[in-house]
Design an enzyme around this catalytic site. Structure first.
Site, PDB file in Angstrom:
ATOM      1  N   THR A 229      34.711  40.506  43.501  1.00 18.76           N
ATOM      2  CA  THR A 229      34.994  39.276  44.248  1.00 18.76           C
ATOM      3  C   THR A 229      34.568  38.057  43.432  1.00 18.76           C
ATOM      4  O   THR A 229      35.327  37.082  43.299  1.00 18.76           O
ATOM      5  CB  THR A 229      34.255  39.298  45.605  1.00 18.76           C
TER       6      THR A 229
ATOM      7  N   ALA B 248      31.801  47.881  39.382  1.00 20.50           N
ATOM      8  CA  ALA B 248      31.283  49.211  39.009  1.00 20.50           C
ATOM      9  C   ALA B 248      31.366  50.235  40.137  1.00 20.50           C
ATOM     10  O   ALA B 248      31.495  51.431  39.877  1.00 20.50           O
ATOM     11  CB  ALA B 248      29.826  49.074  38.547  1.00 20.50           C
TER      12      ALA B 248
ATOM     13  N   CYS C  53      37.600  46.579  53.782  1.00 21.00           N
ATOM     14  CA  CYS C  53      37.237  45.465  54.655  1.00 21.00           C
ATOM     15  C   CYS C  53      37.798  45.719  56.039  1.00 21.00           C
ATOM     16  O   CYS C  53      37.279  45.287  57.037  1.00 21.00           O
ATOM     17  CB  CYS C  53      37.779  44.147  54.129  1.00 21.00           C
TER      18      CYS C  53
HETATM   19  C1  LIG Z   1      41.518  45.297  44.408  1.00 17.53           C
HETATM   20  C2  LIG Z   1      40.142  44.824  44.721  1.00 17.53           C
HETATM   21  N1  LIG Z   1      39.751  43.602  44.322  1.00 17.53           N
HETATM   22  C3  LIG Z   1      38.513  43.138  44.550  1.00 17.53           C
HETATM   23  C4  LIG Z   1      37.596  43.888  45.253  1.00 17.53           C
HETATM   24  C5  LIG Z   1      36.229  43.333  45.493  1.00 17.53           C
HETATM   25  O1  LIG Z   1      35.274  43.917  44.647  1.00 17.53           O
HETATM   26  P1  LIG Z   1      33.700  43.854  45.025  1.00 17.53           P
HETATM   27  O2  LIG Z   1      33.520  44.809  46.162  1.00 17.53           O
HETATM   28  O3  LIG Z   1      32.992  44.309  43.797  1.00 17.53           O
HETATM   29  O4  LIG Z   1      33.389  42.450  45.357  1.00 17.53           O
HETATM   30  C6  LIG Z   1      37.962  45.165  45.708  1.00 17.53           C
HETATM   31  C7  LIG Z   1      37.003  45.984  46.499  1.00 17.53           C
HETATM   32  O5  LIG Z   1      37.287  46.417  47.592  1.00 17.53           O
HETATM   33  C8  LIG Z   1      39.267  45.644  45.435  1.00 17.53           C
HETATM   34  O6  LIG Z   1      39.669  46.863  45.854  1.00 17.53           O
END
Ligand SMILES: Cc1ncc(COP(=O)(O)O)c(C=O)c1O
Length: 380
Positions: free
Chosen positions: A73, A202, A331
């Protein structure tokens, strides 16, 4: 206490691998502040820089192009927001099927700063038309950022980032790809693919949560979002997450070490799932390209059953049987909220969606158990 015994939600997150855990425990002994000049500090600095080098070597880029972040994110936000703030981007072209870590910052930049935001059309399979992208880039001289994810976390679609990169390069547009679901799992050669930003988290490949990185191509000069101690070559202030970075490094090494074998093994499971599901429910559909082997993440199969009033408790029923799957993205998985991705590709046909996502520790017996439970819960 978690009572699930079969974990088929690896697109949401994955368990930490033993070698990763070991690397993290070892890193707990390395406590110096990496910014300190004494031996303790140098020990921490070495650990961080060795990890950065290892990642850069695998991706065929410069270590100085890798910036550690708190995950996907933050890395997506950094790329998108910096493009507008520092690189003069006035228009963003993206997809309605992107992760919220891309859609929301893009909408924020539109609403708050008047950046033009264009969503490419996606068809019922989640495909885009590269001619539409080309036409949009030809139609305006506005400095543009194109953001197209490599692998979709809900419907599994793989996008041709090489072709998109070529189009962006021709039209002098910046190109960002959310590679959170593919990095490590698929070979990415940054000396070949014409891309300005990619992102990593990760916890999608048996590493820890809360750590990842942004790759920003050398010539692309972005400025920090956080000001302070000037860590990460002044790009991201704040004392580094040494334990997380050590875990990321070990997980990255692991996922790259056997990716071809894992791709073959998990595609085999996918084939078994498709056949098994079709046998039980001939009316089952597969969302996007998730049932097209070679055109989708080998880890994700997204199933759609017609809504019949009986299957809206399915996720819960699988959970009661000790099987962890998801309804859409992580989510949404707990919240049972409609998926913006499925809504984008099939707005008119409500379905009950099940995302089955396999990983390093998935076994043949687990796939069989899932199919038995599927038959028991959904047979008509
Ligand atoms: C395609 C995609 N982008 C971004 C994210 C966000 O990553 P993080 O959980 O490390 O913030 C996710 C995680 O669910 C994802 O699947």
């Amino acid at each position: 206490m978690n009572t699930n015994t079969i974990y088929l939600d690896n697109a949401a997150t994955t368990p930490i691998a033993p070698s990763v855990k070991e690397a993290m425990i070892k890193a707990m002994e390395v406590f110096g502040n990496p910014s300190s000049t004494h031996g303790y500090g140098r020990e921490s600095r070495i650990l961080i820089e060795q990890t950065r080098k290892k990642i850069a070597k695998e991706l065929n880029c410069e270590p100085g192009e890798i910036f550690f972040t708190s995950g996907g994110t933050e890395a997506d936000n950094l790329a998108i927001q910096s493009s507008v703030r520092d690189l003069g981007v006035e228009r963003i072209i993206t997809l309605p099927t992107e992760h919220h870590a891309v859609v929301y910052p893009a909408e924020h930049l539109r609403d708050r700063f008047g950046v033009e935001l264009v969503f490419l059309k996606v068809n019922e399979f989640g495909d885009i038309d590269l001619n539409e992208l080309e036409a949009l880039l030809t139609s305006s001289s506005k400095k543009t950022l194109v953001s197209v994810m490599h692998g979709n976390n809900e419907i599994g679609n793989l996008m041709d980032i090489d072709a998109i990169g070529d189009i962006c390069k021709t039209h002098e547009a910046l190109f960002h790809s959310d590679t959170v679901q593919t990095i490590g799992h698929f070979k990415i050669d940054l000396a070949v693919t014409k891309i300005d930003f990619i992102t990593c988290s990760a916890h999608k490949f048996n590493g820890p949560k809360g750590v990842g990185f942004l790759f920003a191509r050398g010539g692309v000069k972005i400025h920090p979002q956080n000001f302070g101690g000037g860590q990460e070559r002044n790009m991201r202030s704040g004392t580094e997450n040494i334990i997380g970075i050590a875990g990321l490094g070990a997980a990255f090494e692991l996922v790259c070490s056997d990716r071809e074998e894992e791709e073959t093994r998990l595609n085999g499971f996918k084939q078994d799932l498709i056949e098994g599901i079709r046998k039980v429910r001939s009316d089952a559909m597969f969302n996007g390209r998730s049932a097209d082997i070679g055109k989708s993440l080998y880890t994700v199969l997204s199933v759609a059953l017609p809504q019949d009033g009986k299957n809206d408790m399915l996720l819960f029923q699988f959970d009661m049987k000790g099987i962890a799957i998801s309804g859409g993205s992580a989510c949404n998985s707990g919240a049972q909220k409609g998926s913006h991705v499925i809504e984008s590709i099939r707005p008119d046909v409500p379905t009950q969606n099940l995302r089955i996502s396999t990983g390093r520790y998935t076994t043949t017996a687990e796939i069989q158990s899932f199919l038995e439970a599927f038959a028991e819960l959904t047979q008509q």
